[in-house]
Motif scaffolding. Structure first.
Motif, short mmCIF file in Angstrom:
data_model
loop_
_atom_site.label_atom_id
_atom_site.label_comp_id
_atom_site.label_asym_id
_atom_site.label_seq_id
_atom_site.Cartn_x
_atom_site.Cartn_y
_atom_site.Cartn_z
N THR A 30 0.82 -1.20 0.00
CA THR A 30 0.00 0.00 0.00
C THR A 30 0.86 1.26 0.00
OG1 THR A 30 -1.74 -1.14 1.20
CG2 THR A 30 -1.79 1.26 1.25
N ASN A 31 0.57 2.18 -0.89
CA ASN A 31 1.21 3.47 -0.95
C ASN A 31 0.15 4.56 -1.04
OD1 ASN A 31 4.40 3.29 -1.56
ND2 ASN A 31 3.34 1.54 -2.49
N LEU A 32 0.46 5.73 -0.51
CA LEU A 32 -0.38 6.90 -0.70
C LEU A 32 0.31 7.85 -1.66
CD1 LEU A 32 -1.59 7.70 2.94
CD2 LEU A 32 -2.64 6.23 1.23
N GLY A 33 -0.43 8.34 -2.64
CA GLY A 33 0.12 9.26 -3.60
C GLY A 33 -0.67 10.56 -3.64
N ARG A 51 5.80 10.00 1.91
CA ARG A 51 6.61 9.40 2.97
C ARG A 51 5.87 9.63 4.29
NH1 ARG A 51 11.84 8.16 1.65
NH2 ARG A 51 12.49 8.42 3.83
N MET A 52 5.15 8.62 4.72
CA MET A 52 4.32 8.75 5.91
C MET A 52 5.15 8.62 7.19
SD MET A 52 1.56 9.50 4.53
CE MET A 52 0.61 9.60 6.06
N PRO A 53 4.62 9.09 8.32
CA PRO A 53 5.37 9.03 9.59
C PRO A 53 5.66 7.59 10.01
CG PRO A 53 3.50 10.54 9.76
CD PRO A 53 3.34 9.80 8.47
N PRO A 54 6.68 7.39 10.82
CA PRO A 54 7.03 6.04 11.30
C PRO A 54 6.03 5.55 12.35
CG PRO A 54 8.41 7.66 12.38
CD PRO A 54 7.61 8.41 11.36
N ALA A 55 6.19 4.31 12.73
CA ALA A 55 5.29 3.70 13.72
C ALA A 55 5.25 4.48 15.01
CB ALA A 55 5.70 2.25 13.98
N GLY A 63 7.45 -2.31 13.82
CA GLY A 63 6.94 -3.58 13.34
C GLY A 63 5.46 -3.76 13.56
N ASP A 64 4.83 -2.91 14.41
CA ASP A 64 3.40 -3.08 14.67
C ASP A 64 2.55 -2.30 13.66
OD1 ASP A 64 1.39 -4.32 16.14
OD2 ASP A 64 1.10 -2.59 17.44
N LEU A 65 3.14 -1.32 12.98
CA LEU A 65 2.42 -0.59 11.95
C LEU A 65 2.51 -1.35 10.64
CD1 LEU A 65 0.90 1.93 10.96
CD2 LEU A 65 3.13 3.01 10.57
N ARG A 66 1.37 -1.78 10.13
CA ARG A 66 1.36 -2.57 8.90
C ARG A 66 1.15 -1.71 7.66
NH1 ARG A 66 -2.04 -7.96 10.96
NH2 ARG A 66 -0.36 -8.75 12.29
N ARG A 67 0.20 -0.78 7.74
CA ARG A 67 -0.03 0.10 6.59
C ARG A 67 -1.00 1.21 6.98
NH1 ARG A 67 -4.60 -2.11 2.52
NH2 ARG A 67 -5.95 -3.18 4.01
N VAL A 68 -0.96 2.30 6.22
CA VAL A 68 -1.97 3.35 6.30
C VAL A 68 -2.60 3.48 4.92
CG1 VAL A 68 -0.88 4.58 8.20
CG2 VAL A 68 -0.27 5.17 5.86
N TYR A 69 -3.89 3.77 4.88
CA TYR A 69 -4.62 3.74 3.62
C TYR A 69 -5.96 4.46 3.78
CZ TYR A 69 -6.98 -0.21 5.92
OH TYR A 69 -7.66 -0.99 6.81
N ASP A 70 -6.76 4.46 2.73
CA ASP A 70 -8.09 5.09 2.71
C ASP A 70 -8.05 6.54 3.21
OD1 ASP A 70 -9.20 2.82 1.71
OD2 ASP A 70 -10.32 2.26 3.50
N PRO A 71 -7.22 7.40 2.62
CA PRO A 71 -7.12 8.78 3.11
C PRO A 71 -8.36 9.60 2.77
CG PRO A 71 -5.85 8.54 1.11
CD PRO A 71 -6.33 7.16 1.46
N ARG A 72 -8.71 10.51 3.67
CA ARG A 72 -9.71 11.55 3.41
C ARG A 72 -9.01 12.88 3.67
NH1 ARG A 72 -11.19 7.39 2.03
NH2 ARG A 72 -13.11 6.26 2.54
N SER A 105 5.31 16.88 4.98
CA SER A 105 5.59 16.80 6.41
C SER A 105 4.28 16.55 7.14
CB SER A 105 6.24 18.10 6.91
OG SER A 105 6.45 18.06 8.31
N PHE A 106 4.31 15.64 8.15
CA PHE A 106 3.08 15.20 8.80
C PHE A 106 3.24 15.20 10.32
CE2 PHE A 106 3.43 13.22 4.65
CZ PHE A 106 2.19 13.49 4.09
N GLU A 107 2.11 15.42 11.00
CA GLU A 107 2.05 15.32 12.46
C GLU A 107 0.81 14.51 12.82
OE1 GLU A 107 1.48 18.02 16.52
OE2 GLU A 107 1.31 18.96 14.53
#
Length: 302
Positions: A30-33, A51-55, A63-72, A105-107
């Protein structure tokens, strides 16, 4: 290739570009573009994924973060704010993430308890609070099966959330028997908050409809009106789906066929509402309707 056809409402049209890259060019995870457009039809796609933030930014161990997806994507108080589904080794979280104007850049402002996703934010404060629609999925509490509803949460600062209230249950949507939830962020109108949501019906007779051996669900888009001052109160809802799968790029050849899932909507000065939606979990399509027609659908007698 482009297709257009009628949707609900006399001034509706639909467009899609179902072209997909060759098999060798597909990404394996999964990637976000980012894609940018001046008119909502022709898009310029950035070459590199975000480039999304780390876990650790999500309060998770490595290792506990698997993916981020479905952005709004939202604009709140002059800044970009994303809502994301966040898969972990211990459940699915909803995340609220602030971004700079370039989406470089993300928070991470907050995460929910599991299991919750399909978060969307209202575009302005209501009664002094930020307001969010949620779709928790409590399998145990709803009889051990899919029976997921749409809820509302409030926050003074986008970090701390509470005062949760049920907005709408599966049983309130005539064409749903599996789950419902938010889709595109709500739009303010004089008649109320125009809320485009997703609703799922399940039919055990359905067979293979995508990559899985069997896919028995159908996702449709619905539309309702929520009270401007008290958005947990539904003041109107269409008796039938606003968009349901019927075009070829919605019903065949996709990752999961028979899926309509709106992810964004904009009210133009002309009164046109542009609605972008995922089709068959494979392409993004655009539907449009006049705001007056959508409000009229919500006000039809049940």
């Amino acid at each position: 290739m482009r297709a257009s056809r009628r949707v609900a409402g006399p001034a509706s049209s639909r467009h899609a570009d179902p072209a997909r890259p060759p098999e060798r060019e597909r990404l394996t995870h999964t990637n976000l573009g980012v894609a940018e457009s001046d008119d909502g039809v022709a898009w310029r796609v950035r070459r590199d994924p975000l480039r999304m933030p780390p876990a650790s930014a999500f309060g998770l161990d490595d290792g506990d973060l698997r993916r981020v997806y479905d952005p709004r994507l939202h604009v709140l108080d002059g800044r970009l704010v994303l809502c994301l589904a966040t898969d972990t080794g211990h459940g699915v979280l909803g995340s609220v993430v602030a971004a700079d104007d370039d989406l470089t850049s993300f928070e991470v402002l907050c995460t929910t308890l599991p299991d919750n996703r399909n978060l969307v934010l209202f575009p302005e404060r209501i009664g002094g609070d930020y307001v969010r629609l949620d779709r928790p999925f409590p399998v145990y509490g709803r009889g051990g099966r899919d029976r997921f509803d749409m809820w509302l949460s409030c926050s003074p600062d986008l970090r701390h959330w509470g005062r949760h209230r049920l907005v709408m249950g599966v049983e309130h949507v005539p064409w749903a028997n599996d789950k419902i939830g938010p889709a595109a962020p709500p739009i303010r109108t004089p008649a109320g908050w125009l809320c485009i949501f997703h609703a799922v019906d399940r039919d055990e007779s359905r067979g293979r409809n995508g990559w899985e051996p069997a896919w028995k669900k159908r996702y449709c888009a619905g539309v309702c009106l929520l009270d401007l001052a008290d958005p947990a109160r539904v003041v109107g809802m269409s008796k039938q789906p606003l968009i349901f799968p019927e075009a070829p790029y919605e019903t065949a050849g996709g990752f999961r066929n028979h899926v309509i899932f709106p992810t964004g909507a904009v009210l133009e000065e002309s009164g046109e509402v542009k609605i972008w939606y995922g089709a068959a979990d494979t392409v993004v399509a655009l539907a449009s309707a006049h705001v007056d027609d959508l409000i009229a659908l919500c006000r039809e007698p049940r």
